[in-house]
Design an enzyme around this catalytic site. Structure first.
Site, mmCIF file in Angstrom:
data_model
loop_
_atom_site.group_PDB
_atom_site.id
_atom_site.type_symbol
_atom_site.label_atom_id
_atom_site.label_comp_id
_atom_site.label_asym_id
_atom_site.label_seq_id
_atom_site.Cartn_x
_atom_site.Cartn_y
_atom_site.Cartn_z
ATOM 1 N N HIS A 192 0.820 -1.273 0.031
ATOM 2 C CA HIS A 192 0.039 0.076 -0.012
ATOM 3 C C HIS A 192 0.953 1.359 0.034
ATOM 4 O O HIS A 192 0.445 2.158 -0.206
ATOM 5 C CB HIS A 192 -1.140 0.014 0.986
ATOM 6 C CG HIS A 192 -2.226 -0.947 0.842
ATOM 7 N ND1 HIS A 192 -2.071 -2.208 1.005
ATOM 8 C CD2 HIS A 192 -3.223 -0.817 -0.182
ATOM 9 C CE1 HIS A 192 -3.188 -2.943 0.435
ATOM 10 N NE2 HIS A 192 -3.905 -1.995 -0.128
ATOM 11 N N ARG A 299 -10.940 3.420 -1.357
ATOM 12 C CA ARG A 299 -10.449 2.503 -0.142
ATOM 13 C C ARG A 299 -10.430 3.318 1.299
ATOM 14 O O ARG A 299 -9.761 4.138 1.617
ATOM 15 C CB ARG A 299 -9.041 2.318 -0.343
ATOM 16 C CG ARG A 299 -8.416 1.614 -1.281
ATOM 17 C CD ARG A 299 -6.953 1.425 -1.042
ATOM 18 N NE ARG A 299 -6.407 0.236 -2.363
ATOM 19 C CZ ARG A 299 -6.169 0.313 -3.305
ATOM 20 N NH1 ARG A 299 -5.899 1.611 -3.979
ATOM 21 N NH2 ARG A 299 -5.750 -0.733 -4.006
ATOM 22 N N ARG A 335 -15.719 0.863 -1.161
ATOM 23 C CA ARG A 335 -15.151 -0.225 -0.662
ATOM 24 C C ARG A 335 -15.330 -0.156 0.894
ATOM 25 O O ARG A 335 -14.678 0.773 1.522
ATOM 26 C CB ARG A 335 -14.006 -0.888 -0.789
ATOM 27 C CG ARG A 335 -13.710 -2.027 -0.419
ATOM 28 C CD ARG A 335 -12.391 -2.590 -0.736
ATOM 29 N NE ARG A 335 -11.185 -1.861 -0.316
ATOM 30 C CZ ARG A 335 -9.880 -2.146 -0.530
ATOM 31 N NH1 ARG A 335 -9.723 -3.065 -1.561
ATOM 32 N NH2 ARG A 335 -8.923 -1.437 -0.007
ATOM 33 N N GLU A 434 -10.927 -11.365 -5.130
ATOM 34 C CA GLU A 434 -9.507 -11.359 -4.765
ATOM 35 C C GLU A 434 -9.039 -12.551 -3.850
ATOM 36 O O GLU A 434 -7.814 -12.373 -3.664
ATOM 37 C CB GLU A 434 -9.160 -10.091 -4.251
ATOM 38 C CG GLU A 434 -10.117 -9.613 -2.938
ATOM 39 C CD GLU A 434 -9.883 -8.280 -2.357
ATOM 40 O OE1 GLU A 434 -8.806 -7.584 -2.688
ATOM 41 O OE2 GLU A 434 -10.695 -7.698 -1.678
ATOM 42 N N ASN A 457 -4.535 -7.453 -7.037
ATOM 43 C CA ASN A 457 -3.360 -7.422 -6.063
ATOM 44 C C ASN A 457 -3.293 -8.581 -5.172
ATOM 45 O O ASN A 457 -2.403 -9.238 -4.968
ATOM 46 C CB ASN A 457 -3.173 -5.926 -5.292
ATOM 47 C CG ASN A 457 -3.321 -4.897 -6.101
ATOM 48 O OD1 ASN A 457 -2.882 -4.862 -7.097
ATOM 49 N ND2 ASN A 457 -3.695 -3.592 -5.620
ATOM 50 N N ASP A 458 -4.511 -8.635 -4.638
ATOM 51 C CA ASP A 458 -4.639 -10.032 -3.559
ATOM 52 C C ASP A 458 -4.880 -11.076 -4.398
ATOM 53 O O ASP A 458 -4.129 -12.217 -4.028
ATOM 54 C CB ASP A 458 -5.789 -9.503 -2.600
ATOM 55 C CG ASP A 458 -5.276 -8.562 -1.507
ATOM 56 O OD1 ASP A 458 -4.380 -9.015 -1.004
ATOM 57 O OD2 ASP A 458 -6.031 -7.567 -1.128
ATOM 58 N N ARG A 468 2.500 -10.043 -0.939
ATOM 59 C CA ARG A 468 2.655 -8.760 -2.268
ATOM 60 C C ARG A 468 3.717 -7.866 -1.443
ATOM 61 O O ARG A 468 3.912 -6.910 -2.180
ATOM 62 C CB ARG A 468 1.267 -8.119 -2.315
ATOM 63 C CG ARG A 468 0.586 -7.727 -1.239
ATOM 64 C CD ARG A 468 -1.006 -7.235 -1.397
ATOM 65 N NE ARG A 468 -1.291 -6.259 -1.711
ATOM 66 C CZ ARG A 468 -2.378 -5.496 -1.832
ATOM 67 N NH1 ARG A 468 -3.626 -6.292 -1.694
ATOM 68 N NH2 ARG A 468 -2.606 -4.227 -2.335
ATOM 69 N N CYS A 505 -9.765 -3.661 -10.402
ATOM 70 C CA CYS A 505 -9.627 -2.306 -9.669
ATOM 71 C C CYS A 505 -8.006 -2.658 -9.129
ATOM 72 O O CYS A 505 -7.443 -1.737 -8.373
ATOM 73 C CB CYS A 505 -10.417 -2.082 -8.661
ATOM 74 S SG CYS A 505 -10.564 -3.339 -7.385
HETATM 75 C C1 PEP Z 1 -6.747 -5.522 -4.682
HETATM 76 O O1 PEP Z 1 -6.371 -6.341 -3.837
HETATM 77 O O2 PEP Z 1 -6.369 -5.785 -6.016
HETATM 78 C C2 PEP Z 1 -7.313 -4.371 -4.239
HETATM 79 C C3 PEP Z 1 -7.525 -3.229 -5.306
HETATM 80 O O3 PEP Z 1 -7.364 -3.848 -2.999
HETATM 81 P P1 PEP Z 1 -6.187 -3.456 -1.894
HETATM 82 O O4 PEP Z 1 -4.996 -3.314 -3.051
HETATM 83 O O5 PEP Z 1 -6.527 -2.236 -1.225
HETATM 84 O O6 PEP Z 1 -5.962 -4.615 -1.151
HETATM 85 MG MG MG Z 2 -7.327 -6.066 -1.924
#
Ligand code: PEP
Ligand code: MG
Length: 582
Positions: A192, A299, A335, A434, A457-458, A468, A505
């Site tokens: 993040h 977020r 979200r 995710e 991402n997840d 990650r 996303c």
């Molecule tokens: C993701 O996991 O791709 C996502 C958009 O949420 P975050 O990056 O906040 O975990």
């Molecule tokens: Mg996520």
């Protein structure tokens, strides 16, 4: 001149002065003995450092309260309390008196004992407090050493921040006017902290291993956020080369910004929705400036960070209403709270876990702490009356969770109806995809959702078992792994059968080569850091849907992530050489 290699996480080039925020060995102080006559002098020096730190913290608290609001400034009240800790102060005094050592040494020993004691406590809230103690300790030590101190909150000149690590909350506090780039020893591409750098639109490199120990304050460096390089004391030739590159990059950005008012439409007329991801409402001007068609991911957990209490329903309502009104009639996907993983909140007592990314987080947390969840749902629903809001739940792993969340939402709606509070009765509710189990059962989830938003991402981290934020295994973190493409494809197919729309996303959506691939796989919406919108729009406007479908079909035939990545990049390069070079 020395070059360090890391992971590029936010594009662009910056040349400037280093500000080392904290290196790993900041608190390692050499032992210096003093004569007995100098003991009172050392004690006075320590007291003076405490007084100076106190007045600095008061100043910062006031500034933050003015700039960001009282709640954001509250963290510094906790810092001030640490300064009042008599045990800590007395311990330092006794060390100076009994061992005849400098105040710096005595203090560093005492504070490190605190860190160790806190590290062993099994409590996430107290673990968070270590960060506060470190912060205050750093200030005291800097004041003792008479070091010029530059808080990240209020800077006088442009700097490049170098740190061992930056937490998402520290990144959130940075003076956006003066921090022109940053680089850290640890971190991965979708941590993040990296995502924050992209939203701040500054170059950043992470995973550099030892950079915080190799550079010192005031040194000149280049941060190459395109290639993941940090060049210390660059020679005139290198400075010149990067100066030109910076200019080219700026020109490309200006050129692409001209597409702002055009839609994201392929050459054969297929429309795609391009939306932005935000962490803070103050990013809205940038979202609008880059021509987003709405916000595809808000977020909200950042709202709960850097504070010691929970945001009230009224406070959240005002914030969501503000975002809804500023974007209306465009849609904003809010979200619900996604705490956990690398995002911890000081206001919630969440126990420390062995695997925080796989623990009691996001929707799992909300379904247990229904008090926190309901407060947020009430605020979102109330705000939905003032604009075009949609909501979605993070980290859904099965249909039961989705049904439970929807049931709580229905209960909250009934409450509001009986209180005669207006809200959007038709508000769309989505599930984030995710977790592999969610992607594989997307046919089932689709019955309970109005849309899907794929959090790549997840999804990548869970499918490939790659943390990650861990730079050591970042090479395994492959958005183009065939397994990921299959999961995305499967999800989109199921959504289409159920006649619901799908967005991506995760950070993958902001990569032009990946955007073409996702377009070919049938995605309806891509949501990304707003700076990426123009180049994605350019890529979409340069192909036909058929071309994108061919790219996707060919990509699915390869066996490795690397082959797929290289193939997609080659295709993009052929279609749009100027974008690729930029
Ligand atoms: C993701 O996991 O791709 C996502 C958009 O949420 P975050 O990056 O906040 O975990
Ligand atoms: Mg996520």
């Amino acid at each position: 001149m020395e070059t360090f290699h890391g992971i590029p996480v936010s594009p662009g080039v910056a040349f400037g002065k280093v500000l080392v925020l904290h290196s790993e060995d900041f608190f390692a102080v050499s032992k210096i003995e003093i004569s007995i006559e100098n003991v009172p002098k050392e004690i006075i020096r320590f007291e003076e450092a405490l007084t100076k730190t106190r007045s600095e913290l008061f100043g910062i608290r006031k500034k933050i309260a003015q700039d960001l609001g009282y709640e954001q400034s509250d963290i510094f009240s906790a810092h001030l309390l640490i300064l009042e800790d008599r045990t800590l102060i007395e311990d330092v005094f006794s060390k100076i008196k009994e061992e005849h050592v400098t105040a710096e040494y005595a203090f560093s020993l005492v504070i490190q004992r605190y860190f160790q004691a806190f590290a062993q406590i099994n409590d996430e809230y107290l673990k968070e407090r270590v960060a506060d103690i470190k912060d205050v300790g750093r200030r005291i030590l800097q004041n003792l050493r008479g070091e010029k101190k530059d808080s990240l909150v209020r800077l006088k000149e442009n700097v490049i921040v170098i740190a061992h690590d930056l937490s998402p909350s520290e990144t959130a506090m940075m003076d956006r006017q003066h921090v022109i780039a940053f680089a850290t020893d640890i971190g991965g591409p979708t941590s993040h902290t990296a995502i924050m750098a992209r939203s701040m639109e500054i170059p950043a490199v992470v995973g550099l291993d030892r950079i915080s120990r190799e550079v010192s304050n005031g040194e000149m460096i280049v941060i190459d956020g395109n290639r993941g390089l940090v060049i210390v004391s660059p020679d005139p030739l290198t400075i010149d080369r990067y100066g030109k590159e910076e200019k080219r990059f700026d020109e490309l950005v200006t050129e692409l910004d001209k597409l702002k008012s055009l839609v994201a439409e392929t050459l054969d007329g297929h429309r795609l929705m391009l939306t932005a991801n935000i962490e803070f409402p103050d990013e809205i001007p940038s979202v609008i400036a880059h021509g987003a068609e709405g916000i595809g991911l808000y977020r909200t957990e950042y709202f709960y960070m850097n504070r010691t209490d929970l945001p009230s329903e009224e406070e959240q309502f005002q914030a969501y209403r503000n975002v809804a009104e500023r974007l209306a009639p465009k849609a904003v996907v809010v979200r619900t709270l996604d705490l956990g993983g690398d995002k911890f909140l000081s206001s919630l007592e969440v126990p420390r876990e062995m695997n925080p990314f796989m623990g009691w987080r996001a929707i799992r947390f909300c379904l247990t702490r229904t008090d926190v969840f309901k407060t947020q749902l009430r605020a979102i629903l109330k705000a939905s009356h003032y604009g075009n809001l949609k909501l979605m739940y993070p980290m859904v792993s099965n249909i039961i969770e989705l049904k439970q969340a929807n049931q709580i939402l229905e209960d909250v709606k009934s409450e509001l109806r009986s209180e005669k509070v207006p809200f959007d009765e038709k508000i769309e509710v989505g599930a984030m995809i995710e977790i592999p189990s969610a992607a594989l059962t997307s046919d089932i989830l689709a019955r309970e959702a109005d849309f899907f938003s794929i959090g790549t991402n997840d999804l990548i981290q869970y499918s490939l078992a790659v943390d990650r934020v861990n730079e050591k295994i970042a090479y395994l973190y492959e958005p183009t792994h065939p397994a990921i493409l299959k999961l995305i494809h499967h999800t989109i197919d199921n959504a289409k059968k159920a006649k619901i729309w799908t967005s991506v996303c995760g950070e993958m959506a902001g990569d032009p080569a990946m955007a073409l691939l996702l377009l070919g796989l049938g995605i309806d919406q891509l949501s990304m850091s707003s700076f990426a919108l123009p180049k994605i729009k350019k890529a979409i406007r340069s192909v036909t849907l058929k071309q994108a479908q061919e790219i996707a079909a060919r990509a699915m035939e390869f066996h490795t992530g690397d082959e797929i990545k290289r193939f997609c990049e080659l295709k993009l390069k052929a279609i749009l050489p100027e974008l690729y070079e930029g």
